[in-house]
Design a protein around this motif. Structure first.
Motif, short mmCIF file in Angstrom:
data_model
loop_
_atom_site.label_atom_id
_atom_site.label_comp_id
_atom_site.label_asym_id
_atom_site.label_seq_id
_atom_site.Cartn_x
_atom_site.Cartn_y
_atom_site.Cartn_z
N UNK A 54 0.65 -0.29 6.90
CA UNK A 54 0.04 -1.62 6.86
C UNK A 54 -0.09 -2.05 5.40
N UNK A 55 0.37 -3.29 5.13
CA UNK A 55 0.30 -3.84 3.79
C UNK A 55 -0.64 -5.04 3.80
N UNK A 66 -1.69 0.86 3.37
CA UNK A 66 -2.45 1.83 4.18
C UNK A 66 -1.44 2.68 4.93
N UNK A 67 -1.30 3.93 4.48
CA UNK A 67 -0.27 4.82 5.03
C UNK A 67 -0.68 5.31 6.40
N UNK A 68 0.27 5.24 7.31
CA UNK A 68 0.04 5.72 8.67
C UNK A 68 0.95 6.94 8.92
N UNK A 92 0.45 -13.99 -2.44
CA UNK A 92 0.28 -15.03 -1.42
C UNK A 92 0.89 -14.63 -0.07
N UNK A 93 2.07 -13.98 -0.10
CA UNK A 93 2.79 -13.78 1.17
C UNK A 93 3.59 -12.48 1.11
N UNK A 94 3.73 -11.84 2.30
CA UNK A 94 4.47 -10.59 2.42
C UNK A 94 5.56 -10.74 3.48
N UNK A 95 6.73 -10.09 3.25
CA UNK A 95 7.82 -10.13 4.22
C UNK A 95 8.58 -8.79 4.21
N UNK A 96 8.39 -7.95 5.23
CA UNK A 96 9.26 -6.78 5.40
C UNK A 96 10.60 -7.25 5.96
#
Length: 647
Positions: A54-55, A66-68, A92-96
């Protein structure tokens, strides 16, 4: 954000919250606050990479991972001494993406995180190079079905990233091009079921034609709740769901339909946050706003299909209500043409959102949209028959197209009625007929009077003058036999004066005789008089006098003055010119008549010679005709008269 395990994560200010189904509430999971900082770490975006990590991107405190499943937390921030660090802490924004990279849009540049190296690659705007990023402040990111990454900037338009060359192509707003992007502030990007690319901006929604590079724009005036787009997502039915600063909109790209939702429909509020949208794998949509968030399955959101009856609830004239009693017609006098109507759509789910439109047949040519207003006023209507029609919709925009109607008649004042106009027309026609008959009678009377005067002058005065002349001649002959010189002298004078009087009387009789009103009679007399006098003196002459002229008739005075001027000019040539040749020309131009009389006689110096009675008479009569006489003469070079006057 909802992760692959079904856990719902919500960022509020600088707190990351996790939904606990068993407890039925959100639990505070982690704080991203940077105490005392200008930008304390507000959570702007949440994403999940293929490894289920989770980023969380914050505005002011960098990026968290957050490492899973270990639960290890890594914090990435900008380090000026480390070139491969994050370019800015204001995320501002994230994109995998589908290649395993994490794209991070910040207030200062675009970053691509490589999980294998743990380093960031940077993309910045370089002035003068059109193939670089158009602006460093990034608002939104999107990867389409073809794997292309699109970058929406805050003031540089939209950028398309070419992975092979690592360059950008930019689409900007051009005020002179109606097919350009509607604004350079790009706020949202998504595709519909057909693969069409849609871009939301601070001023309208845009659809890209990938073949031509042109854009089609949609605005509030087309049906959006506002032109300021905050976030977008598609659904399985082919619709676009668009959050704005004035509510939520369901937009149908194929049919260009709009369905707007407000607080009454269950929204957290009208204002939504930029980029705050998530579509879960099961199709559920999430939109975040300044008062919480909304979650829903689009296929379960159904419109109210009820078609509401439309009724007219009130009719007021001059501000006073009139009883309707089920009647659909009303009659008003011309003094009562100020009135108002109220109406209602009988749908009570959200009555404040019912919409209306009206048309007053006889005045309006098309429907007048009222929005949610359910009353209308009219004033100063002209007398006539009107049909008031009103239609309405329910709260979901389903219209009763048939609506209802009322017939309205405004009676005219008596002076505008048909019977009054017919009576007035008859009276006017009668007056005109009487006036015409009176004028004709007067003209006939004048005609008869002129004939009688001419006849009397000819019969009585003319005969008397002839008798005087005859008797004077007889006495003169007798006096010659008796050799009485004094009697002879006086009798010669009597004979001469009576001859002149007889000639003058003949002119008067000719002038007032109505038989001589026509131009052919007038011009014939002129030709005859001129030719007789010139022939008697052996003068060669040219008469350019037409048979007739296309002019109005002359009245008695005009005819007499014209004749006497002509006569005086011809007589002067015969008596005084001592000429060999003479020319008389009569022409017309429009309603202006021209007479030119000229000879080749001895002439005289017109600037030195004093005027005789004949010349003065010509000038005076020309003035009475409203025209002008011009005399040109020179010793030994003849004389020329010209007369011009309007008929």
């Amino acid at each position: 954000h909802q992760d692959r395990r079904g856990v719902l994560w919500v960022g509020t200010d600088f707190v990351l919250n996790r939904w606990e189904p068993r407890q039925g509430r959100f639990v505070r999971f982690f704080s991203t606050e940077k105490v005392g900082a200008r930008f304390p770490g507000y959570i702007f975006d949440i994403a999940e990479d293929p490894q289920n990590n989770l980023w969380v991107g914050t505005y002011g405190n960098g990026l968290y991972q957050f490492h899973n499943p270990s639960g290890e937390i890594r914090h990435f921030t900008h380090d000026p001494d480390e070139p491969a660090s994050l370019s800015s802490n204001r995320v501002r924004v994230l994109l995998p993406d589908d290649r395993g990279f994490l794209w991070v849009g910040t207030a200062h540049g675009l970053n691509r995180f490589d999980p294998e190296t743990g380093q960031f690659s940077h993309y910045f705007s370089e002035p003068g190079d059109p193939h670089t990023l158009s602006h460093n402040d990034i608002n939104t990111l999107y990867q389409d079905r073809g794997g292309v990454v699109w970058v929406g900037t805050s003031n540089g338009g939209l950028c398309r990233f070419d992975a092979a060359s690592e360059t950008f192509r930019t689409y900007r707003h051009n005020p002179g091009d109606p097919h350009s992007l509607s604004s350079n502030a790009v706020t949202a990007i998504c595709e519909d079921l057909q693969g069409q690319l849609w871009v939301g901006t601070s001023n309208g929604l845009n659809k890209l034609d990938r073949k031509t590079g042109q854009w089609e724009q949609f605005y509030e005036s087309d049906g959006l709740p506002t032109s300021y787009i905050m976030a977008m997502s598609g659904d399985e039915q082919g619709n676009l769901w668009i959050s704005t600063t004035k509510g939520l909109c369901r937009f149908g790209p194929e049919e260009r339909s709009y369905r707007n939702y407000a607080v009454e429909d269950g929204l957290q509020g009208l204002i939504f946050e930029m980029g705050s949208v998530f579509r879960a794998e099961n199709g559920e949509l999430f939109f975040g706003g300044n008062n919480g968030f909304n979650r829903f399955f689009p296929e379960k959101v159904r419109d109210n299909a009820y078609i509401p009856p439309i009724v007219i609830t009130s009719f007021k004239k001059l501000g006073k209500a009139m009883p309707l009693a089920g009647s659909n017609s009303v009659e008003l006098s011309y003094k009562e043409n100020h009135f108002s109507l109220e109406f209602a759509a009988l749908d009570f789910s959200h009555p404040r959102r019912n919409a209306y439109a009206y048309m007053l047949e006889g005045l309006d040519e098309k429907w007048v949209e009222l929005g949610t207003r359910r009353s209308v006023n009219f004033s100063n209507l002209a007398p006539g028959h009107y049909v008031f029609r009103v239609k309405g919709s329910n709260s979901d925009g389903v219209w009763n197209e048939e609506g209802t109607s009322m017939h309205i008649t405004v009676t005219p004042p008596y002076w505008e009625t048909l019977w009054f106009r017919v009576l007035l027309l008859t009276a006017v026609a009668g007056v005109l007929v009487l006036a015409y008959r009176y004028r004709v009678a007067r003209l006939l009377e004048v005609e008869r009077t002129r004939n009688r005067i001419a006849q009397d002058l000819h019969d009585e005065v003319g005969t008397a003058l002839s008798s005087i002349s005859y008797f004077a001649q007889a006495i003169r002959s007798d006096a010659e036999a008796r050799k009485r010189p004094f009697s002879l002298k006086f009798l010669s004078l009597i004979s001469e004066i009576s001859a002149e009087a007889q000639e003058a009387m003949s002119d008067i009789v000719w002038a007032i005789d109505p038989n001589n009103d026509e131009w052919d009679r007038i011009l014939a007399k002129f030709r005859r008089y001129a030719s007789d006098l010139f022939d008697s003196k052996g003068i060669a002459y040219v008469l350019q006098i037409p048979e007739a002229l296309p002019l109005h008739k002359l009245d008695v005075n005009q005819r007499r003055n014209f004749w006497l001027i002509f006569k005086e000019m011809i007589t002067n040539i015969v008596r005084h010119a001592d000429c060999n040749r003479a020319r008389v020309t009569i022409t017309s131009e429009g309603q202006t008549l021209s007479l030119v009389v000229e000879d080749d006689g001895r002439g005289f110096d017109s600037s030195c010679r004093s005027e005789g009675n004949g010349v003065r008479n010509i000038y005076a009569r020309a003035k009475m005709l409203g025209g002008r006489a011009t005399l040109t003469s020179e010793g030994g070079r003849g004389t020329r008269w010209e007369l011009r006057f309007g008929v």
